[in-house]
Design an enzyme around this catalytic site. Structure first.
Site, PDB file in Angstrom:
ATOM      1  N   SER A 132       1.043  -1.005  -0.006  1.00 22.36           N
ATOM      2  CA  SER A 132       0.025   0.316   0.307  1.00 22.36           C
ATOM      3  C   SER A 132       0.594   1.110   0.012  1.00 22.36           C
ATOM      4  CB  SER A 132      -1.118   0.176   1.290  1.00 22.36           C
ATOM      5  OG  SER A 132      -0.618   1.067   1.667  1.00 22.36           O
ATOM      6  N   SER A 133      -0.031   2.310  -0.714  1.00 23.84           N
ATOM      7  CA  SER A 133       1.084   3.323  -0.986  1.00 23.84           C
ATOM      8  C   SER A 133       1.642   4.580   0.537  1.00 23.84           C
ATOM      9  CB  SER A 133       0.696   4.286  -1.409  1.00 23.84           C
ATOM     10  OG  SER A 133      -0.328   4.960  -1.474  1.00 23.84           O
ATOM     11  N   CYS A 134       1.410   3.984   1.824  1.00 27.05           N
ATOM     12  CA  CYS A 134       1.212   3.986   2.684  1.00 27.05           C
ATOM     13  C   CYS A 134       2.040   4.084   3.198  1.00 27.05           C
ATOM     14  CB  CYS A 134       0.131   4.348   4.033  1.00 27.05           C
ATOM     15  SG  CYS A 134      -0.151   2.516   4.363  1.00 27.05           S
ATOM     16  N   TYR A 161      -0.864  -0.151  10.238  1.00 28.07           N
ATOM     17  CA  TYR A 161      -0.780  -0.749   8.985  1.00 28.07           C
ATOM     18  C   TYR A 161       0.497  -1.155   8.014  1.00 28.07           C
ATOM     19  CZ  TYR A 161      -3.250  -1.628   4.399  1.00 28.07           C
ATOM     20  OH  TYR A 161      -3.982  -1.813   2.893  1.00 28.07           O
ATOM     21  N   LYS A 165       2.363  -3.978   6.148  1.00 27.33           N
ATOM     22  CA  LYS A 165       2.957  -3.729   4.577  1.00 27.33           C
ATOM     23  C   LYS A 165       4.182  -3.499   4.131  1.00 27.33           C
ATOM     24  CE  LYS A 165      -1.304  -5.277   3.246  1.00 27.33           C
ATOM     25  NZ  LYS A 165      -1.472  -5.870   2.409  1.00 27.33           N
ATOM     26  N   HIS A 204     -12.412   4.624   2.883  1.00 27.37           N
ATOM     27  CA  HIS A 204     -11.497   6.292   2.334  1.00 27.37           C
ATOM     28  C   HIS A 204     -12.187   6.807   1.907  1.00 27.37           C
ATOM     29  CE1 HIS A 204      -8.436   2.511   2.534  1.00 27.37           C
ATOM     30  NE2 HIS A 204      -7.505   3.877   2.953  1.00 27.37           N
TER      31      HIS A 204
HETATM   32  P1  GDP Z   1      -5.664   7.970   3.424  1.00 20.84           P
HETATM   33  O1  GDP Z   1      -5.457   8.171   1.575  1.00 20.84           O
HETATM   34  O2  GDP Z   1      -4.457   6.841   4.408  1.00 20.84           O
HETATM   35  O3  GDP Z   1      -5.057   9.426   3.835  1.00 20.84           O
HETATM   36  O4  GDP Z   1      -7.212   7.807   3.849  1.00 20.84           O
HETATM   37  P2  GDP Z   1      -8.733   8.228   3.575  1.00 20.84           P
HETATM   38  O5  GDP Z   1      -9.393   8.324   1.648  1.00 20.84           O
HETATM   39  O6  GDP Z   1      -9.307   7.873   4.682  1.00 20.84           O
HETATM   40  O7  GDP Z   1      -8.504  10.512   3.520  1.00 20.84           O
HETATM   41  C1  GDP Z   1      -7.313  10.886   2.209  1.00 20.84           C
HETATM   42  C2  GDP Z   1      -8.056  12.594   2.487  1.00 20.84           C
HETATM   43  O8  GDP Z   1      -9.006  12.756   2.794  1.00 20.84           O
HETATM   44  C3  GDP Z   1      -7.764  12.774   4.017  1.00 20.84           C
HETATM   45  O9  GDP Z   1      -7.170  14.411   4.399  1.00 20.84           O
HETATM   46  C4  GDP Z   1      -8.930  13.276   4.391  1.00 20.84           C
HETATM   47  O10 GDP Z   1      -8.748  13.877   5.908  1.00 20.84           O
HETATM   48  C5  GDP Z   1     -10.127  13.924   3.785  1.00 20.84           C
HETATM   49  N1  GDP Z   1     -11.152  13.430   3.654  1.00 20.84           N
HETATM   50  C6  GDP Z   1     -11.754  13.594   3.278  1.00 20.84           C
HETATM   51  N2  GDP Z   1     -13.270  13.879   3.475  1.00 20.84           N
HETATM   52  C7  GDP Z   1     -13.653  12.570   4.281  1.00 20.84           C
HETATM   53  C8  GDP Z   1     -14.039  11.534   4.597  1.00 20.84           C
HETATM   54  O11 GDP Z   1     -15.980  12.303   4.269  1.00 20.84           O
HETATM   55  N3  GDP Z   1     -13.652  10.234   4.398  1.00 20.84           N
HETATM   56  C9  GDP Z   1     -12.311  10.465   4.992  1.00 20.84           C
HETATM   57  N4  GDP Z   1     -12.039   8.763   4.507  1.00 20.84           N
HETATM   58  N5  GDP Z   1     -11.444  11.246   4.242  1.00 20.84           N
HETATM   59  C10 GDP Z   1     -12.115  11.975   4.124  1.00 20.84           C
END
Ligand code: GDP
Length: 333
Positions: A132-134, A161, A165, A204
């Site tokens: 995963s890219s994290c 996580y 990974k 996500h």
């Molecule tokens: P990440 O890629 O591991 O950081 O995981 P996410 O996909 O959960 O979040 C990506 C980005 O989207 C972060 O900056 C969150 O704060 C933003 N974000 C904005 N609105 C939302 C929401 O409703 N759900 C989630 N999961 N992230 C959100």
């Protein structure tokens, strides 16, 4: 291994043998186990594998807990897969990751340790493990290339996580080095598609926003809340594009180093929200809840290596979101 050392301008490179010279493999009539078949990746991958005329093996979570070493061993002995895609994982969005650190690290470590060690024990011909890219450092130079792994500290919102990974990637490499196993690993960027988790709390950003925006349109709400500032950028890959890449790598890639799979499609969270609004027909406003974390500001990966081998993503963000939204509404894929 041929044991040959190639010397290029004074630098010693031991070639990624023994597998580099191996013939490209065919999955035809082979038993292919998709671990995690019911997940976002697994569903799409099983659909893609139908074209390969292989026998797809899968098992429900309730019938086999992949964190259980002995049961997993028994199942592999009984079913004898030739090839394994490890798409099983405990996944979640930014909030789920930071709320359940123990679950994220324990579940993902156990799945990786069990499946990779047991693939060795049971003589599985080839394994493809998904990262995963994290896993890349928070301050890695962008676009992030494969060599950036373990060159700096991780983003704290998903380090649990990420650590699991990274261990999975290293397990593949360790068994390739010590036991000459053809265990490879791939590192996809942020994925989305039908079969995603649309839950507002644990999902996500992309599926969560589809859920929130759809709800707003249906109930005539004027606003939708975005977490954080909307400024972070993410690269999004449609899951069917990923499945193409996974089958391609299973057939052609035999190196010990993990390989990036990106789309080259990078957008800010606010622009992602606007694209989703366009697809669903939301005319209201986005407001920001800055009490929620932004996470990493950018994680754009370098996909030159896989591109040069012959795979490229094909599905645009708009098309991918339309397909995902259609699934969300109709449950048909
Ligand atoms: P990440 O890629 O591991 O950081 O995981 P996410 O996909 O959960 O979040 C990506 C980005 O989207 C972060 O900056 C969150 O704060 C933003 N974000 C904005 N609105 C939302 C929401 O409703 N759900 C989630 N999961 N992230 C959100």
């Amino acid at each position: 291994s041929s044991g040959i050392i190639i010397r290029v301008s004074g630098v010693q490179i031991s070639p990624s043998l023994p597998f580099k010279n191996m013939k490209k493999i065919s999955l035809k009539n082979k038993k292919v186990f998709v671990a995690g078949h019911a997940g976002l990746v697994g569903q799409s991958l099983c659909k893609r594998l139908e074209k390969e005329n292989c026998k797809i093996l899968y098992i429900n979570k309730k019938s086999l807990d992949l964190r259980d070493f002995n049961k997993t061993d028994k199942w592999l002995k009984l079913n004898k897969p030739d090839y394994i895609f490890i798409a099983a994982a405990h996944v979640g969005g930014i909030l789920a990751n930071s709320s359940f650190p123990a679950d994220f690290i324990y579940d993902n470590l156990s799945i990786a340790i069990n499946l990779i060690h047991l693939s060795h024990k049971n003589n599985i011909k080839k394994v493809l493990y998904l990262g995963s890219s994290c896993i890349y450092p928070k301050f890695a130079k962008q676009p992030i290339n494969e060599q950036s792994l373990l060159t700096g500290p991780l983003e704290p919102t998903n380090e649990w996580y990420a650590i699991a990974k990274i261990a999975g990637l290293k397990l593949c490499k360790a068994y390739a080095l010590q036991h000459k196993r053809n265990f490879i690993s791939a590192m996809p960027t942020n994925l989305y598609g039908p079969g995603d988790n649309f839950d507002i709390k644990s999902g996500h950003v992309l599926p969560s926003l589809i859920n929130k925006v759809h709800y707003a349109v249906k109930h005539n709400k004027k606003n939708v809340i975005l977490w954080g500032t909307g400024k972070p950028k993410r690269e999004f890959l449609f899951v069917d594009d990923l499945s193409e890449a996974l089958v391609f790598l299973m057939k052609n890639y035999n190196e010990k180093e993990h390989i990036n799979i990106g789309s080259g499609i990078e957008v800010s969270i606010l622009n992602l929200a606007k694209t989703i609004a366009k697809v669903i027909g939301f005319k209201g406003k986005f407001i920001f809840d800055t009490s929620k974390p932004d996470g990493i500001s950018r994680k754009f990966i370098n996909s030159k290596k896989i591109n040069s081998l012959g795979w490229k993503s094909k599905i645009s963000l708009l098309k991918g979101i339309e397909t995902t939204y259609r699934f969300y509404v109709t449950k048909k894929y």
